[in-house]
Design a protein around this motif. Structure first.
Motif, short mmCIF file in Angstrom:
data_model
loop_
_atom_site.label_atom_id
_atom_site.label_comp_id
_atom_site.label_asym_id
_atom_site.label_seq_id
_atom_site.Cartn_x
_atom_site.Cartn_y
_atom_site.Cartn_z
N ARG A 1 0.83 -1.21 0.00
CA ARG A 1 0.00 0.00 0.00
C ARG A 1 0.86 1.26 0.00
NH1 ARG A 1 -5.44 -0.17 2.41
NH2 ARG A 1 -6.13 -2.32 2.31
N GLU A 2 1.92 1.24 0.79
CA GLU A 2 2.81 2.40 0.85
C GLU A 2 3.46 2.64 -0.51
OE1 GLU A 2 2.64 -0.02 3.06
OE2 GLU A 2 2.26 0.94 4.98
N ALA A 3 3.78 1.57 -1.23
CA ALA A 3 4.37 1.71 -2.56
C ALA A 3 3.33 2.18 -3.58
CB ALA A 3 4.98 0.38 -3.01
N ALA A 4 2.07 1.88 -3.34
CA ALA A 4 1.01 2.28 -4.27
C ALA A 4 0.74 3.78 -4.21
CB ALA A 4 -0.27 1.50 -3.97
N VAL A 5 0.97 4.40 -3.05
CA VAL A 5 0.64 5.82 -2.89
C VAL A 5 1.38 6.70 -3.91
CG1 VAL A 5 0.82 7.81 -1.33
CG2 VAL A 5 -0.17 5.64 -0.52
N PRO A 6 2.70 6.61 -4.05
CA PRO A 6 3.36 7.47 -5.04
C PRO A 6 2.90 7.17 -6.47
CG PRO A 6 5.01 6.34 -3.69
CD PRO A 6 3.66 5.86 -3.26
N TRP A 7 2.64 5.90 -6.76
CA TRP A 7 2.16 5.54 -8.10
C TRP A 7 0.81 6.20 -8.36
CZ3 TRP A 7 -1.97 3.33 -10.51
CH2 TRP A 7 -1.80 2.98 -11.85
N LEU A 8 -0.08 6.12 -7.39
CA LEU A 8 -1.40 6.75 -7.54
C LEU A 8 -1.26 8.26 -7.68
CD1 LEU A 8 -3.33 4.63 -4.91
CD2 LEU A 8 -3.79 4.66 -7.39
N LEU A 9 -0.41 8.88 -6.86
CA LEU A 9 -0.21 10.32 -6.95
C LEU A 9 0.36 10.72 -8.30
CD1 LEU A 9 1.06 11.10 -3.36
CD2 LEU A 9 -1.07 11.96 -4.40
N ASP A 10 1.18 9.86 -8.89
CA ASP A 10 1.73 10.15 -10.23
C ASP A 10 0.64 10.23 -11.29
OD1 ASP A 10 4.34 10.28 -9.33
OD2 ASP A 10 4.87 8.26 -10.01
N HIS A 11 -0.51 9.64 -11.01
CA HIS A 11 -1.61 9.62 -11.98
C HIS A 11 -2.73 10.59 -11.62
CE1 HIS A 11 0.69 6.06 -12.90
NE2 HIS A 11 0.32 6.31 -14.13
N CYS A 12 -2.42 11.51 -10.73
CA CYS A 12 -3.34 12.58 -10.34
C CYS A 12 -2.66 13.90 -10.67
CB CYS A 12 -3.61 12.51 -8.83
SG CYS A 12 -4.59 11.10 -8.32
N PRO A 13 -3.43 15.00 -10.67
CA PRO A 13 -2.77 16.29 -10.85
C PRO A 13 -1.70 16.52 -9.77
CG PRO A 13 -5.15 16.51 -11.05
CD PRO A 13 -4.88 15.11 -10.57
N ALA A 14 -0.64 17.18 -10.15
CA ALA A 14 0.49 17.39 -9.23
C ALA A 14 0.06 18.05 -7.92
CB ALA A 14 1.56 18.23 -9.92
N ASP A 15 -0.93 18.90 -7.98
CA ASP A 15 -1.39 19.60 -6.77
C ASP A 15 -1.94 18.66 -5.71
OD1 ASP A 15 -0.64 21.96 -7.93
OD2 ASP A 15 -2.66 22.54 -8.53
N TYR A 16 -2.31 17.45 -6.08
CA TYR A 16 -2.82 16.49 -5.09
C TYR A 16 -1.77 16.15 -4.04
CZ TYR A 16 -7.07 15.34 -7.79
OH TYR A 16 -8.27 15.36 -8.43
N ARG A 17 -0.50 16.29 -4.39
CA ARG A 17 0.58 15.97 -3.45
C ARG A 17 0.60 16.93 -2.26
NH1 ARG A 17 4.12 12.19 -5.40
NH2 ARG A 17 3.89 11.72 -7.60
#
Length: 131
Positions: A31-47
């Motif tokens: 799950r922890e590894a999935a978070v950056p992958w998911l964020l990479d597929h959202c607008p940058a501002d989601y970070r």
């Protein structure tokens, strides 16, 4: 929850379409590894919002919605490109644009599947290898 009664879940199995950058479900810390992958597929501002890191299930949900919207945008663009760009670009450029839209649409469809699989795994779905 999807589970097979015929065969136990093998540690480290991921279904077809699972992203290569994310370890298979049930591997420690997947799950922890999935978070950056998911964020990479959202607008940058989601970070900028810590809620997505604290609640990866919610991040998977919003990422799936965002990617689905991108898929629809590519489909819409492909449907109207010939009409709306006919006077803007020549036939060769239009053919290139259509190829690019098609390629991006295919990439986004694969991303949408991967995002949905992550969301399913986060909600407890177990993926069992097929024979």
């Amino acid at each position: 929850m999807v589970e097979s009664t015929l065969m136990p879940m093998s540690q480290g199995h991921s279904p077809p379409g699972w992203p290569r950058a994310v370890p298979p479900p049930e591997v420690p810390q997947w799950r922890e590894a999935a978070v950056p992958w998911l964020l990479d597929h959202c607008p940058a501002d989601y970070r900028a919002y810590s809620v997505w890191r604290r609640h990866p299930e919610a991040l998977a949900w919003i990422a799936a919605k965002h990617v689905a919207a991108q898929v629809e945008a590519m489909r819409s663009a492909y449907r109207v490109a010939r009409i709306e760009l006919a006077e803007q670009v020549g036939p060769e450029a239009l053919a290139e644009v259509l190829r690019a839209l098609e390629a991006e649409g295919l990439r986004l469809r694969a991303t949408a599947r991967a995002t949905e699989l992550i969301a399913q795994a986060m909600s407890g779905t177990r993926f069992v290898p097929r024979l």
